[in-house]
Scaffold this motif. Structure first.
Motif, mmCIF file in Angstrom:
data_model
loop_
_atom_site.group_PDB
_atom_site.id
_atom_site.type_symbol
_atom_site.label_atom_id
_atom_site.label_comp_id
_atom_site.label_asym_id
_atom_site.label_seq_id
_atom_site.Cartn_x
_atom_site.Cartn_y
_atom_site.Cartn_z
ATOM 1 N N LEU A 89 32.290 33.446 36.821
ATOM 2 C CA LEU A 89 33.493 32.613 36.950
ATOM 3 C C LEU A 89 34.709 33.455 37.279
ATOM 4 C CD1 LEU A 89 34.990 29.928 36.699
ATOM 5 C CD2 LEU A 89 35.148 30.327 34.226
ATOM 6 N N SER A 90 34.842 34.605 36.611
ATOM 7 C CA SER A 90 35.969 35.491 36.885
ATOM 8 C C SER A 90 35.949 35.984 38.324
ATOM 9 C CB SER A 90 35.942 36.683 35.920
ATOM 10 O OG SER A 90 37.025 37.560 36.165
ATOM 11 N N ALA A 91 34.759 36.293 38.825
ATOM 12 C CA ALA A 91 34.639 36.744 40.216
ATOM 13 C C ALA A 91 34.969 35.618 41.188
ATOM 14 C CB ALA A 91 33.227 37.268 40.470
ATOM 15 N N LEU A 92 34.557 34.396 40.870
ATOM 16 C CA LEU A 92 34.852 33.257 41.747
ATOM 17 C C LEU A 92 36.347 32.983 41.828
ATOM 18 C CD1 LEU A 92 31.996 30.756 40.797
ATOM 19 C CD2 LEU A 92 32.257 32.025 42.935
ATOM 20 N N ILE A 93 37.064 33.248 40.744
ATOM 21 C CA ILE A 93 38.514 33.041 40.760
ATOM 22 C C ILE A 93 39.172 33.933 41.804
ATOM 23 C CG2 ILE A 93 40.626 33.295 39.401
ATOM 24 C CD1 ILE A 93 38.930 30.893 38.653
ATOM 25 N N LEU A 95 37.780 34.920 44.579
ATOM 26 C CA LEU A 95 37.216 34.682 45.909
ATOM 27 C C LEU A 95 38.276 34.368 46.963
ATOM 28 C CD1 LEU A 95 34.523 34.507 47.460
ATOM 29 C CD2 LEU A 95 34.467 32.065 46.928
ATOM 30 N N PRO A 96 39.283 33.542 46.660
ATOM 31 C CA PRO A 96 40.293 33.261 47.692
ATOM 32 C C PRO A 96 41.053 34.488 48.183
ATOM 33 C CG PRO A 96 40.415 31.630 45.940
ATOM 34 C CD PRO A 96 39.480 32.702 45.463
ATOM 35 N N LEU A 97 41.072 35.558 47.381
ATOM 36 C CA LEU A 97 41.767 36.768 47.802
ATOM 37 C C LEU A 97 40.963 37.571 48.806
ATOM 38 C CD1 LEU A 97 43.145 38.008 44.360
ATOM 39 C CD2 LEU A 97 44.383 36.748 46.133
ATOM 40 N N SER A 98 39.643 37.358 48.838
ATOM 41 C CA SER A 98 38.786 38.163 49.704
ATOM 42 C C SER A 98 38.273 37.401 50.916
ATOM 43 C CB SER A 98 37.597 38.704 48.901
ATOM 44 O OG SER A 98 36.866 37.642 48.313
ATOM 45 N N PRO A 147 44.092 32.096 42.503
ATOM 46 C CA PRO A 147 44.022 33.173 41.502
ATOM 47 C C PRO A 147 45.358 33.582 40.896
ATOM 48 C CG PRO A 147 43.032 33.812 43.615
ATOM 49 C CD PRO A 147 43.845 32.594 43.848
ATOM 50 N N LEU A 148 46.474 33.191 41.480
ATOM 51 C CA LEU A 148 47.751 33.800 41.130
ATOM 52 C C LEU A 148 48.194 33.484 39.707
ATOM 53 C CD1 LEU A 148 49.538 33.243 44.543
ATOM 54 C CD2 LEU A 148 48.466 35.318 43.678
ATOM 55 N N VAL A 149 48.035 32.252 39.270
ATOM 56 C CA VAL A 149 48.396 31.907 37.899
ATOM 57 C C VAL A 149 47.428 32.551 36.915
ATOM 58 C CG1 VAL A 149 48.637 30.017 36.247
ATOM 59 C CG2 VAL A 149 49.533 29.760 38.571
#
Length: 269
Positions: A89-93, A95-98, A147-149
């Protein structure tokens, strides 16, 4: 006393930031007001620009609201609970950055497109259009700023620990009361800063929105898309003025938060 090497490193960093950020952005401001307020007045009197700005604010408000609620919930889940798949879950958060925003837009189109999307035709029959409509733009914008918040809140929640929350629960406080009176005040400034970053990211999104929106003037065209159109149509004054307005909103929000944040507050450190 700082050494010569320290001054050199500071000068390199300052020069890097100046040529990469400060100078290019300042050129947009200078060009916008080249010759007075004409460019700004022309942009604000253009129906395409005014509609695009209104749509952008509307989309950003919804995206920020969604990511605020989701961000707080996921942050508490990641920090306060141990469960299988927490690392995933942490990695999926992140995902939008990559992932490229264009890929995000295309993925949403494949999922919710009216013609070839997996769910799009069914949603259309139910009277809900996602692709080439504001709901799709909101989804794309919320995805890229997801991911920002979370990444602002997680370190703060880890730092404050659970002692005060456990004490409140031992005194009979319920989960909602504990969150409102104990947790929320402790994460307040991290949450505000995450919201501001999410707002700035939402205002400036381009790639995902261009794909999922269809870029239809005065229907699904956001401010970043109208900037591209005006620039390509040689209406560069309006393009620069619209860019200036977008940057102004984002920078103003960051400046206000920085000024209001207490000097002795270290929530985001």
């Amino acid at each position: 006393m700082p050494s010569v090497g320290t001054y050199v490193r500071r000068a390199i960093v300052a020069a890097y930031l100046f040529f990469l950020v400060v100078w290019p952005v300042s050129l947009v401001v200078v060009t916008t007001f080249d010759g007075g307020l004409g460019n700004l007045q022309a942009a604000l009197s253009d129906p395409e620009v005014t509609f695009a700005l209104q749509l952008t604010v509307y989309v950003a408000a919804w995206a920020v609201a969604i990511n605020t609620v989701f961000g707080v919930g996921v942050s508490l889940l990641l920090v306060r609970y141990d469960f299988p798949g927490r690392g995933v879950l942490s990695a999926l958060i992140d995902l939008p950055l990559s992932v490229s925003p264009v890929v995000v837009g295309l993925a949403l189109l494949l999922a919710y497109g009216s013609t070839n999307g997996l769910l799009g035709p069914e949603l259309d029959r139910a009277g809900l259009q996602i692709a080439f409509a504001p709901p799709g733009i909101i989804m794309a914008t919320a995805f890229v700023s997801l991911p920002l918040v979370v990444r602002e809140l997680v370190p703060v929640l880890q730092e404050i620990g659970t002692e005060q929350e456990q004490a409140a629960r031992s005194l009979g406080a319920g989960p909602l009361q504990t969150f409102r009176r104990i947790t929320l005040p402790s994460i307040k400034w991290a949450l505000i800063y995450g919201v501001v970053l999410s707002l700035a990211r939402s205002l400036g999104e381009f790639g995902a929105v261009k794909v999922i929106s269809g870029n239809i003037a005065q229907q699904t065209q956001t401010a970043t898309l109208v900037v591209e159109e005006k620039y390509q149509d040689f209406e560069q004054g309006s393009a620069y003025a619209t860019s200036f307005l977008l940057a102004l909103i984002a920078v103003a929000a960051l400046v206000v938060v920085t000024i209001l944040r207490p000097r002795d507050d270290h929530d985001g450190d």
